[in-house]
Design an enzyme around this catalytic site. Structure first.
Site, PDB file in Angstrom:
ATOM      1  N   ARG A 183       0.823  -1.222   0.000  1.00 49.99           N
ATOM      2  CA  ARG A 183       0.000   0.000   0.000  1.00 49.99           C
ATOM      3  C   ARG A 183       0.852   1.265   0.000  1.00 49.99           C
ATOM      4  NH1 ARG A 183      -5.227   0.367   2.052  1.00 49.99           N
ATOM      5  NH2 ARG A 183      -4.938   2.580   1.632  1.00 49.99           N
ATOM      6  N   LYS A 184       2.143   1.130   0.184  1.00 49.62           N
ATOM      7  CA  LYS A 184       3.009   2.305   0.272  1.00 49.62           C
ATOM      8  C   LYS A 184       3.471   2.736  -1.115  1.00 49.62           C
ATOM      9  CE  LYS A 184       2.573   2.217   4.704  1.00 49.62           C
ATOM     10  NZ  LYS A 184       1.658   1.084   4.905  1.00 49.62           N
TER      11      LYS A 184
END
Length: 380
Positions: A183-184
């Site tokens: 998700r980064k």
């Protein structure tokens, strides 16, 4: 519903990452080794730190940061409740007590004033988060912590590529923790990093992630003579693999392009939402630039639809959105933990929602997201 479902996030991975991972596998060195060391050097240079220590996640990075600070039972650490629960959990891992402070509405971050409101004689550190890739005002936080004689730990899980005063988040930090979760902004699948300018801490962090050994597995393999390692203290198995680091090196090379694209998409969202009444989108703070790891909007209290109704309407239209950042103090695991009143935290967590934003997002996909929000705004 027209068209394919729009995800909230897709990591930008391609053939180059696949080949780098394959090369690591074919090299025969798949555990922590030369690629991890290269990734540590490249990452530390990118964020302006003297040392990088790769680990298995940002959670383990935070844990080790608090270990080298010597925190333990009886100590309090000021943290934002408005953060993924790992921020508070890391404090508990060392036996200390997280004390929840409120945040400012515009950035979702701690300020010197919100920290001061919960500071006590037992406070031994402050743990600030660069929330959703929006940088915290670390200049004022560092100055305040210096006045209070408290170390400032920076949870930069979402922060890579964001800037403060034109310099990378993490530049000049006492100690910072980073995430490479999918998700980064950049990813190694799972993985994390600790950065610091302190050479002694860096050496100890390197031992702690590898069972407390005074000689790493890589050093023992490289030696022509047997090395009889010692275990200097109780450590952990928090290592990153060379396969992950190989992917990370490619991703780091893409960072500028990724952040430029995310900022362009965020600017277009802001333009499209400018005339939608009752919605406040996240933006850059005056002192820096966000990487927009998450793009959230905060509806006014009298917006015609609740946050959950907006999420349902978006889902019906084939759009994957998410609730805003969690409030850790409201979770069962932290019932009864000390905090100030947290009205801003509770408002942002209750009412905000995260919209899709990813590197390959198209204008048509953005238009579909905004059309749903417009429709809900008009419903009132």
């Amino acid at each position: 519903m027209s068209g394919d479902r729009i995800p909230v996030m897709i990591p930008w991975l391609g053939e180059e990452e696949a080949q780098a991972a394959a090369d690591a596998v074919l090299s025969g060195w798949v555990a922590q080794g030369p690629r991890v060391a290269a990734f540590e050097r490249a990452f530390a240079e990118r964020v302006g730190a003297e040392h990088g220590i790769a680990v298995s996640s940002c959670t383990t990075a935070l844990h080790l940061a608090l270990v080298v600070l010597g925190l333990g039972p009886g100590d309090e650490v000021v943290v934002p409740s408005l953060s993924f629960i790992a921020t508070a959990n890391a404090v508990r891992y060392v036996g200390a007590e997280p004390v929840f402070a409120d945040v400012e509405t515009a950035t979702g971050n701690l300020t010197a004033a919100t920290v001061d409101a919960v500071r006590t004689p037992r406070t031994r550190a402050v743990l600030a988060v660069h929330q959703g890739g929006v940088p915290a005002d670390v200049d004022s936080l560092r100055a305040a912590c210096a006045d209070w004689d408290l170390p400032l730990v920076e949870d930069a899980a979402c922060g890579i590529g964001a800037t403060v005063g034109g310099k990378s988040v993490g530049h000049g930090a006492l100690i910072a923790a980073w995430s490479f979760h999918p998700r980064k902004v950049i990813t190694t699948g799972e993985g994390g990093m600790v950065t610091t300018d302190d050479a002694e801490w860096a050496e100890r962090l390197g031992r702690l992630r590898e069972h407390g050994m005074n000689a790493s597995a890589a050093a023992r393999h490289a030696s022509r003579q047997p090395i009889l390692e010692s275990y200097l203290e109780v450590g952990y198995n928090y290592r990153m693999t060379d396969i992950q680091a190989a992917v990370g090196l490619v991703q780091l090379g893409r960072l500028d392009e990724i952040v430029t694209r995310r900022r362009a998409l965020a600017a277009r969202y802001a333009e499209l939402l400018a005339d939608v009444p009752g919605l406040t989108p996240v933006g850059d703070p005056a002192y820096g630039e966000a990487n927009f790891q998450s793009y959230w909007v905060l509806p006014d209290q009298d917006f015609p639809a609740s946050r959950d109704q907006l999420l349902s309407a978006l889902a019906e239209a084939g759009v994957s959105a998410r609730r805003g950042i969690m409030a850790s103090h409201l979770e069962p695991a932290y019932q009864g933990h000390p905090s100030a009143p947290l009205p801003v935290t509770e408002r942002i967590s209750r009412d905000s929602l995260i919209l899709p934003l990813f590197h390959t997002m198209t204008e048509d996909q953005q238009d579909r997201v905004v059309a749903v929000l417009r429709q809900q705004a008009a419903a009132g």
